[in-house]
Design an enzyme around this catalytic site. Structure first.
Site, PDB file in Angstrom:
ATOM      1  N   ASN A 169     -35.998-109.230  43.334  1.00 20.78           N
ATOM      2  CA  ASN A 169     -35.396-107.894  43.502  1.00 20.78           C
ATOM      3  C   ASN A 169     -35.757-107.299  44.861  1.00 20.78           C
ATOM      4  O   ASN A 169     -34.928-106.656  45.496  1.00 20.78           O
ATOM      5  CB  ASN A 169     -35.817-106.961  42.366  1.00 20.78           C
ATOM      6  CG  ASN A 169     -34.993-107.195  41.122  1.00 20.78           C
ATOM      7  OD1 ASN A 169     -33.844-106.773  41.034  1.00 20.78           O
ATOM      8  ND2 ASN A 169     -35.558-107.911  40.163  1.00 20.78           N
TER       9      ASN A 169
ATOM     10  N   HIS B 154     -35.734-102.615  34.700  1.00 18.28           N
ATOM     11  CA  HIS B 154     -36.278-103.303  33.523  1.00 18.28           C
ATOM     12  C   HIS B 154     -35.213-104.240  32.948  1.00 18.28           C
ATOM     13  O   HIS B 154     -34.056-103.844  32.818  1.00 18.28           O
ATOM     14  CB  HIS B 154     -36.733-102.287  32.475  1.00 18.28           C
ATOM     15  CG  HIS B 154     -37.368-102.946  31.302  1.00 18.28           C
ATOM     16  ND1 HIS B 154     -38.661-103.452  31.343  1.00 18.28           N
ATOM     17  CD2 HIS B 154     -36.875-103.263  30.080  1.00 18.28           C
ATOM     18  CE1 HIS B 154     -38.936-104.024  30.179  1.00 18.28           C
ATOM     19  NE2 HIS B 154     -37.869-103.925  29.400  1.00 18.28           N
TER      20      HIS B 154
ATOM     21  N   LEU C 196     -48.410 -97.439  35.848  1.00 21.56           N
ATOM     22  CA  LEU C 196     -48.989 -96.456  36.773  1.00 21.56           C
ATOM     23  C   LEU C 196     -49.617 -95.321  35.959  1.00 21.56           C
ATOM     24  O   LEU C 196     -49.087 -94.926  34.919  1.00 21.56           O
ATOM     25  CB  LEU C 196     -47.903 -95.906  37.701  1.00 21.56           C
ATOM     26  CG  LEU C 196     -47.341 -96.937  38.693  1.00 21.56           C
ATOM     27  CD1 LEU C 196     -46.025 -96.432  39.302  1.00 21.56           C
ATOM     28  CD2 LEU C 196     -48.347 -97.261  39.791  1.00 21.56           C
TER      29      LEU C 196
ATOM     30  N   MET D 118     -45.997-105.155  37.496  1.00 22.49           N
ATOM     31  CA  MET D 118     -46.348-105.333  36.091  1.00 22.49           C
ATOM     32  C   MET D 118     -47.577-104.537  35.650  1.00 22.49           C
ATOM     33  O   MET D 118     -48.272-104.946  34.718  1.00 22.49           O
ATOM     34  CB  MET D 118     -46.522-106.826  35.791  1.00 22.49           C
ATOM     35  CG  MET D 118     -45.231-107.601  35.947  1.00 22.49           C
ATOM     36  SD  MET D 118     -43.890-106.872  34.963  1.00 22.49           S
ATOM     37  CE  MET D 118     -42.678-108.189  35.021  1.00 22.49           C
TER      38      MET D 118
ATOM     39  N   GLY E 239     -40.503-111.448  43.359  1.00 22.52           N
ATOM     40  CA  GLY E 239     -39.908-110.537  44.347  1.00 22.52           C
ATOM     41  C   GLY E 239     -38.442-110.814  44.654  1.00 22.52           C
ATOM     42  O   GLY E 239     -37.973-110.484  45.741  1.00 22.52           O
TER      43      GLY E 239
ATOM     44  N   ASN F 216     -37.556 -97.614  38.569  1.00 25.65           N
ATOM     45  CA  ASN F 216     -37.941 -98.945  38.076  1.00 25.65           C
ATOM     46  C   ASN F 216     -36.713 -99.699  37.590  1.00 25.65           C
ATOM     47  O   ASN F 216     -35.722 -99.099  37.197  1.00 25.65           O
ATOM     48  CB  ASN F 216     -38.931 -98.795  36.917  1.00 25.65           C
ATOM     49  CG  ASN F 216     -39.458-100.121  36.407  1.00 25.65           C
ATOM     50  OD1 ASN F 216     -39.729-101.034  37.199  1.00 25.65           O
ATOM     51  ND2 ASN F 216     -39.590-100.268  35.099  1.00 25.65           N
TER      52      ASN F 216
HETATM   53  C1  GAR Z   1     -37.385-108.454  36.874  1.00 24.16           C
HETATM   54  O1  GAR Z   1     -36.568-109.080  35.913  1.00 24.16           O
HETATM   55  C2  GAR Z   1     -37.708-107.035  36.452  1.00 24.16           C
HETATM   56  O2  GAR Z   1     -36.668-106.428  35.739  1.00 24.16           O
HETATM   57  C3  GAR Z   1     -38.908-107.260  35.564  1.00 24.16           C
HETATM   58  O3  GAR Z   1     -39.649-108.224  36.234  1.00 24.16           O
HETATM   59  C4  GAR Z   1     -38.772-109.100  36.918  1.00 24.16           C
HETATM   60  C5  GAR Z   1     -39.274-109.275  38.323  1.00 24.16           C
HETATM   61  O4  GAR Z   1     -38.559-110.262  38.988  1.00 24.16           O
HETATM   62  N1  GAR Z   1     -39.636-106.039  35.352  1.00 24.16           N
HETATM   63  C6  GAR Z   1     -40.227-105.722  34.206  1.00 24.16           C
HETATM   64  O5  GAR Z   1     -40.246-106.457  33.238  1.00 24.16           O
HETATM   65  C7  GAR Z   1     -40.891-104.356  34.186  1.00 24.16           C
HETATM   66  N2  GAR Z   1     -41.295-104.003  32.877  1.00 24.16           N
HETATM   67  P1  GAR Z   1     -38.657-110.388  40.581  1.00 24.16           P
HETATM   68  O6  GAR Z   1     -40.138-110.377  40.926  1.00 24.16           O
HETATM   69  O7  GAR Z   1     -38.021-111.707  40.884  1.00 24.16           O
HETATM   70  O8  GAR Z   1     -37.930-109.218  41.179  1.00 24.16           O
END
Ligand code: GAR
Length: 209
Positions: free
Chosen positions: A14, A109, A93, A90, A12, A107
């Site tokens: 982000n 990525h 949907l 992850m 989390g 989203n």
């Molecule tokens: C982030 O790097 C995001 O871009 C990625 O998961 C991480 C979550 O980090 N998302 C994906 O790979 C989606 N396909 P966080 O939980 O520290 O925000």
């Protein structure tokens, strides 16, 4: 003010950047709900610590994907959520869910899509030997990591990089651009036509008042 939900599965970081931006007033919308598919997600703790309501929808409590998504839709409707921000969520949907919030799910990525889709975007680019990878912010459609692209930022893979060092720089880029993209959405500055997303230079008339 628009109300939004953030979906997380893990750390989390982000979500934290989004919370910080909301508190600074850089995102002018109400973070009304945090949702996770994992009850032990660190992101949930962050929400709790910052005083934002959080809910868990764990797939193990349901028989199939659509029934999880159906319950989430009911909750989101009850909470009058206007748009949804995925931040390291992850799970894919279902089309059922996506169709309930058309062009209202965003989203982040950790690669330059369409390269390195999936749950290991950073590792896959690093292992492949890419010299440039990056971050993509995009609208969500029913296919994985496929919707119209809002913003991308390249991140170079440097001589002597490790996956961990690269990951740090990618996260830093995510935390910088994701709140900005969310505010563009809130301001009504994102115009989608087919796969093209235009970022308007100015606020549209209805947002100027
Ligand atoms: C982030 O790097 C995001 O871009 C990625 O998961 C991480 C979550 O980090 N998302 C994906 O790979 C989606 N396909 P966080 O939980 O520290 O925000």
């Amino acid at each position: 003010m628009l109300r939004f939900a953030v979906f997380v599965s893990g750390n989390g970081s982000n979500l934290q950047a989004i919370i910080d931006a909301v508190k600074r007033g850089d995102i002018k919308a109400e973070l009304a709900l945090v949702i996770s598919d994992r009850e032990n997600a660190v992101g949930l703790k962050r929400a709790e610590k910052e005083g934002f309501p959080a809910r868990v929808f764990s797939p193990k409590d349901y028989t199939n994907r659509q029934s999880v998504d159906r319950d989430m839709v009911i909750t989101l409707r009850n909470e009058k959520i206007d748009f949804i921000v995925l931040a390291g969520y992850m799970r894919l949907l279902t089309a059922f869910f996506v169709n309930k919030f058309p062009k209202k799910i965003i989203n982040v990525h950790p690669s330059l899509l369409p390269n390195f889709k999936g749950v290991n975007g950073i590792k896959d680019a690093f292992t492949y030997g890419s010299k440039v990878t990056g971050v993509t912010i995009h609208f969500v459609n029913e296919k994985m990591d496929n919707g119209p692209i809002i913003m991308q930022e390249p991140v170079c893979v440097l001589e002597g990089d490790t996956k961990e060092k690269l990951e740090k720089r990618i996260h830093k880029a995510e935390h910088r651009i994701y709140p900005r993209a969310i505010q563009y959405y809130v301001d009504g500055r994102l115009k989608i036509r087919g796969r093209q997303v235009k970022i308007l230079e100015e606020l549209p008339d209805e947002k100027k008042k």
